[in-house]
Design a protein around this motif. Structure first.
Motif, PDB file in Angstrom:
ATOM      1  N   GLY A   1       0.849  -0.975   0.317  1.00 34.77           N
ATOM      2  CA  GLY A   1      -0.068  -0.064  -0.336  1.00 34.77           C
ATOM      3  C   GLY A   1       0.192   1.424  -0.071  1.00 34.77           C
ATOM      4  O   GLY A   1       1.789   1.374   0.617  1.00 34.77           O
ATOM      5  N   VAL A   2       0.751   1.883  -1.297  1.00 31.81           N
ATOM      6  CA  VAL A   2       1.426   3.448  -0.972  1.00 31.81           C
ATOM      7  C   VAL A   2       0.520   4.593  -1.110  1.00 31.81           C
ATOM      8  O   VAL A   2       0.197   4.441  -1.609  1.00 31.81           O
ATOM      9  N   GLU A   3       1.212   5.400  -0.085  1.00 31.16           N
ATOM     10  CA  GLU A   3       0.338   7.193  -0.304  1.00 31.16           C
ATOM     11  C   GLU A   3       1.335   7.842  -0.929  1.00 31.16           C
ATOM     12  O   GLU A   3       2.774   8.067  -1.204  1.00 31.16           O
ATOM     13  N   VAL A   4       0.674   8.224  -2.112  1.00 34.76           N
ATOM     14  CA  VAL A   4       1.143   9.010  -3.604  1.00 34.76           C
ATOM     15  C   VAL A   4       0.991  10.356  -2.643  1.00 34.76           C
ATOM     16  O   VAL A   4      -0.210  10.712  -1.938  1.00 34.76           O
TER      17      VAL A   4
ATOM     18  N   GLY B   1      -1.949  12.257  -0.924  1.00 35.18           N
ATOM     19  CA  GLY B   1      -3.016  11.773   0.202  1.00 35.18           C
ATOM     20  C   GLY B   1      -3.650  10.182  -0.370  1.00 35.18           C
ATOM     21  O   GLY B   1      -3.890   9.570   0.174  1.00 35.18           O
ATOM     22  N   THR B   2      -3.863  10.257  -2.160  1.00 34.45           N
ATOM     23  CA  THR B   2      -4.125   9.011  -2.498  1.00 34.45           C
ATOM     24  C   THR B   2      -3.418   7.820  -2.031  1.00 34.45           C
ATOM     25  O   THR B   2      -2.211   7.939  -1.873  1.00 34.45           O
ATOM     26  N   ALA B   3      -3.527   7.071  -1.928  1.00 35.83           N
ATOM     27  CA  ALA B   3      -3.245   5.219  -1.216  1.00 35.83           C
ATOM     28  C   ALA B   3      -3.899   4.298  -2.767  1.00 35.83           C
ATOM     29  O   ALA B   3      -4.491   4.421  -3.078  1.00 35.83           O
ATOM     30  N   ILE B   4      -2.378   4.200  -3.158  1.00 30.57           N
ATOM     31  CA  ILE B   4      -2.757   2.645  -4.386  1.00 30.57           C
ATOM     32  C   ILE B   4      -2.386   1.899  -3.808  1.00 30.57           C
ATOM     33  O   ILE B   4      -1.372   1.784  -3.182  1.00 30.57           O
ATOM     34  N   PRO B   5      -2.782   0.468  -3.725  1.00 27.08           N
ATOM     35  CA  PRO B   5      -2.247  -0.858  -4.286  1.00 27.08           C
ATOM     36  C   PRO B   5      -1.056  -0.629  -5.167  1.00 27.08           C
ATOM     37  O   PRO B   5      -1.443  -0.680  -6.382  1.00 27.08           O
ATOM     38  N   VAL B   6       0.546  -1.596  -4.974  1.00 26.56           N
ATOM     39  CA  VAL B   6       0.584  -2.090  -5.642  1.00 26.56           C
ATOM     40  C   VAL B   6       1.947  -2.988  -5.991  1.00 26.56           C
ATOM     41  O   VAL B   6       2.400  -3.008  -4.373  1.00 26.56           O
TER      42      VAL B   6
END
Length: 161
Positions: free
Chosen positions: A90-93, A96-101
């Motif tokens: 889980g990465v917060e870009v 503040g958007t959290a995306i699965p990578v």
């Protein structure tokens, strides 16, 4: 090899203190005899924990993303979660958007420390702790130094923090 001091970490996989899972702290010391890290939590509590129970909240760069996540290629973000079963972070870009990578799309910084996993050709190295010396962009592999000074060349998907 140990986690760098002052590294922010998130507690995970604790059984005897499961209520602490998900809490954030800072690595303050290493106990060389036990191999544990002393972590100071936000409430001031200090715990001696195994590195396997700590997720480093590292600043990373995203690469090789496709589809709707492609716009995040070359973005920097902070790791906040990891799922072993899917090998996804889980990465917060920015914003503040959290995306699965997928781990294969996360570029760890030089100096990051992680655990080798899922090697088929050299399974004796699975579970080894190593430090990223550099990333070879042409091959998409890390040059990793493990205990004893030995170096491995690993795909990004074979190292977790």
């Amino acid at each position: 090899l140990t986690l760098p001091l002052q590294t922010y970490v998130k507690l995970r996989g604790l059984r005897n203190a499961a209520e602490r899972n998900g809490q954030v702290g800072v690595v303050q010391a290493h106990e060389l005899t036990s191999g544990r890290c002393t972590v100071k939590l936000r409430d001031g509590t200090k715990l001696a924990l195994k590195p396997a129970n700590l997720l480093q909240m590292l600043k990373v760069t995203l690469t090789g993303l496709e589809g709707e996540l492609e716009r995040h290629n070359q973005d920097s973000g902070t790791i906040f979660d990891y799922d072993e079963e899917s090998n996804m972070y889980g990465v917060e870009v920015q914003g503040g958007t959290a995306i699965p990578v997928a781990a294969s799309s996360v570029l760890l910084p030089n100096g990051a420390v992680g655990t080798v996993h899922s090697l088929m050709g050299a399974p004796q190295h699975n579970g080894c702790f190593g430090k990223v010396l550099e990333h070879d962009a042409s091959s998409g592999r890390y040059v990793l130094q493990i205990d004893g000074g030995k170096q491995l060349r690993l795909k990004r998907a074979n190292l977790r923090v």
